[in-house]
Design an enzyme around this catalytic site. Sequence first.
Site, PDB file in Angstrom:
ATOM      1  N   PHE A   1      -7.071   7.251   3.904  1.00 17.55           N
ATOM      2  CA  PHE A   1      -7.539   6.079   3.163  1.00 17.55           C
ATOM      3  C   PHE A   1      -8.362   5.217   4.112  1.00 17.55           C
ATOM      4  O   PHE A   1      -8.537   5.550   5.288  1.00 17.55           O
ATOM      5  CB  PHE A   1      -6.368   5.292   2.571  1.00 17.55           C
ATOM      6  CG  PHE A   1      -5.328   4.835   3.568  1.00 17.55           C
ATOM      7  CD1 PHE A   1      -5.359   3.555   4.099  1.00 17.55           C
ATOM      8  CD2 PHE A   1      -4.305   5.689   3.962  1.00 17.55           C
ATOM      9  CE1 PHE A   1      -4.400   3.136   5.007  1.00 17.55           C
ATOM     10  CE2 PHE A   1      -3.342   5.278   4.878  1.00 17.55           C
ATOM     11  CZ  PHE A   1      -3.386   4.004   5.396  1.00 17.55           C
TER      12      PHE A   1
ATOM     13  N   ASP B   1      -0.811  -4.322  11.342  1.00 16.53           N
ATOM     14  CA  ASP B   1      -2.173  -4.716  11.005  1.00 16.53           C
ATOM     15  C   ASP B   1      -3.076  -3.817  11.815  1.00 16.53           C
ATOM     16  O   ASP B   1      -2.827  -3.575  13.003  1.00 16.53           O
ATOM     17  CB  ASP B   1      -2.435  -6.189  11.323  1.00 16.53           C
ATOM     18  CG  ASP B   1      -3.704  -6.676  10.635  1.00 16.53           C
ATOM     19  OD1 ASP B   1      -3.794  -6.545   9.401  1.00 16.53           O
ATOM     20  OD2 ASP B   1      -4.604  -7.175  11.326  1.00 16.53           O
ATOM     21  N   SER B   2      -4.067  -3.289  11.158  1.00 20.52           N
ATOM     22  CA  SER B   2      -4.922  -2.326  11.835  1.00 20.52           C
ATOM     23  C   SER B   2      -6.346  -2.479  11.351  1.00 20.52           C
ATOM     24  O   SER B   2      -6.620  -3.113  10.331  1.00 20.52           O
ATOM     25  CB  SER B   2      -4.425  -0.894  11.592  1.00 20.52           C
ATOM     26  OG  SER B   2      -4.410  -0.601  10.208  1.00 20.52           O
TER      27      SER B   2
ATOM     28  N   ARG C   1      -1.846   4.331  14.150  1.00 21.60           N
ATOM     29  CA  ARG C   1      -0.617   3.905  13.479  1.00 21.60           C
ATOM     30  C   ARG C   1       0.559   4.760  13.936  1.00 21.60           C
ATOM     31  O   ARG C   1       1.667   4.258  14.125  1.00 21.60           O
ATOM     32  CB  ARG C   1      -0.806   3.990  11.962  1.00 21.60           C
ATOM     33  CG  ARG C   1       0.348   3.408  11.163  1.00 21.60           C
ATOM     34  CD  ARG C   1       0.010   3.274   9.692  1.00 21.60           C
ATOM     35  NE  ARG C   1      -0.973   2.212   9.472  1.00 21.60           N
ATOM     36  CZ  ARG C   1      -2.221   2.423   9.040  1.00 21.60           C
ATOM     37  NH1 ARG C   1      -2.632   3.651   8.773  1.00 21.60           N
ATOM     38  NH2 ARG C   1      -3.042   1.413   8.866  1.00 21.60           N
TER      39      ARG C   1
ATOM     40  N   LYS D   1      -2.956  14.312  11.688  1.00 28.12           N
ATOM     41  CA  LYS D   1      -3.453  12.947  11.804  1.00 28.12           C
ATOM     42  C   LYS D   1      -2.378  12.021  12.366  1.00 28.12           C
ATOM     43  O   LYS D   1      -2.648  11.220  13.276  1.00 28.12           O
ATOM     44  CB  LYS D   1      -3.921  12.440  10.442  1.00 28.12           C
ATOM     45  CG  LYS D   1      -4.378  10.984  10.456  1.00 28.12           C
ATOM     46  CD  LYS D   1      -4.604  10.458   9.053  1.00 28.12           C
ATOM     47  CE  LYS D   1      -4.742   8.956   9.050  1.00 28.12           C
ATOM     48  NZ  LYS D   1      -4.809   8.383   7.697  1.00 28.12           N
TER      49      LYS D   1
ATOM     50  N   ASN E   1       0.840  -1.194   0.000  1.00 31.18           N
ATOM     51  CA  ASN E   1       0.000   0.000   0.000  1.00 31.18           C
ATOM     52  C   ASN E   1       0.877   1.247   0.000  1.00 31.18           C
ATOM     53  O   ASN E   1       1.526   1.568   1.001  1.00 31.18           O
ATOM     54  CB  ASN E   1      -0.910  -0.032   1.232  1.00 31.18           C
ATOM     55  CG  ASN E   1      -1.925   1.093   1.253  1.00 31.18           C
ATOM     56  OD1 ASN E   1      -1.637   2.211   0.835  1.00 31.18           O
ATOM     57  ND2 ASN E   1      -3.111   0.802   1.751  1.00 31.18           N
ATOM     58  N   ALA E   2       0.903   1.959  -1.119  1.00 34.59           N
ATOM     59  CA  ALA E   2       1.764   3.139  -1.248  1.00 34.59           C
ATOM     60  C   ALA E   2       1.380   4.224  -0.253  1.00 34.59           C
ATOM     61  O   ALA E   2       2.256   4.937   0.269  1.00 34.59           O
ATOM     62  CB  ALA E   2       1.694   3.681  -2.670  1.00 34.59           C
TER      63      ALA E   2
ATOM     64  N   TYR F   1     -11.182   3.861   6.257  1.00 34.40           N
ATOM     65  CA  TYR F   1     -12.384   4.428   6.868  1.00 34.40           C
ATOM     66  C   TYR F   1     -12.186   5.873   7.318  1.00 34.40           C
ATOM     67  O   TYR F   1     -13.055   6.440   7.985  1.00 34.40           O
ATOM     68  CB  TYR F   1     -12.808   3.570   8.069  1.00 34.40           C
ATOM     69  CG  TYR F   1     -13.223   2.173   7.703  1.00 34.40           C
ATOM     70  CD1 TYR F   1     -14.539   1.882   7.341  1.00 34.40           C
ATOM     71  CD2 TYR F   1     -12.311   1.122   7.721  1.00 34.40           C
ATOM     72  CE1 TYR F   1     -14.931   0.589   7.002  1.00 34.40           C
ATOM     73  CE2 TYR F   1     -12.686  -0.171   7.382  1.00 34.40           C
ATOM     74  CZ  TYR F   1     -13.994  -0.431   7.028  1.00 34.40           C
ATOM     75  OH  TYR F   1     -14.375  -1.713   6.684  1.00 34.40           O
TER      76      TYR F   1
END
Length: 209
Positions: free
Chosen positions: A162, A79-80, A191, A185, A15-16, A164
């Site tokens: 990205f 992992d989230s 994260r 953010k 995932n870029a 949700y």
Amino acid sequence: MAEDVRPIVAFATHNAHKIDEVYDILRERVPGLERGHLLSAADADAPAPVECGISYQENALIKARALAERTGLPAIADDSGLSVDVMGGAPGIFSALWSGRHGDDRANLELLLAQMEDIPDANRQAAFVCAAVMVQPDGREIVEMGIMGGRLTREPAGAAGFGYDPIFVASGQCVTNAELEPDVKNAISHRGGAFRALAPHVAALLPRR
């Protein structure tokens, strides 16, 4: 970028958006870290392993173990997911494939909004959860966790972020994650918290000058 920059750690994602986000988080805590120090799973032409764990930690470790074995480098992974209170913690580890199509962000959030349609605003609490891990080629493993509490909106808003992000308002904020500036953010995100805790272990991998 200097020509002598070589990868020091592999990052188990294709995932870029996530690569850019995590690099921005890490470089604030790891002086001297350059983008070239991170080798993505895509850069390594590494297939995504089957994530058959039953927790964020297990799935992150599955990904990092596979990439460390493939590259011979220390590997990081995360992992989230989104945990919604009235749904008993769902979608949880199934957040990325909630609609049945892995990584279809729009379909995932639209399905979740439909499932939450009759839930009043006072009961739309949710939290993003992240497990960030590092696996060394010799088998040593480190796990760090991060959580960002908040609530779900009724309509998407914002074009950044990205997953949700367009339907999640973090505690203390008045706009969605997708409307926040990236640095704002990252400062409060699940994260961000997990990878800031992992940052000293990444810093230890940098070559000494």
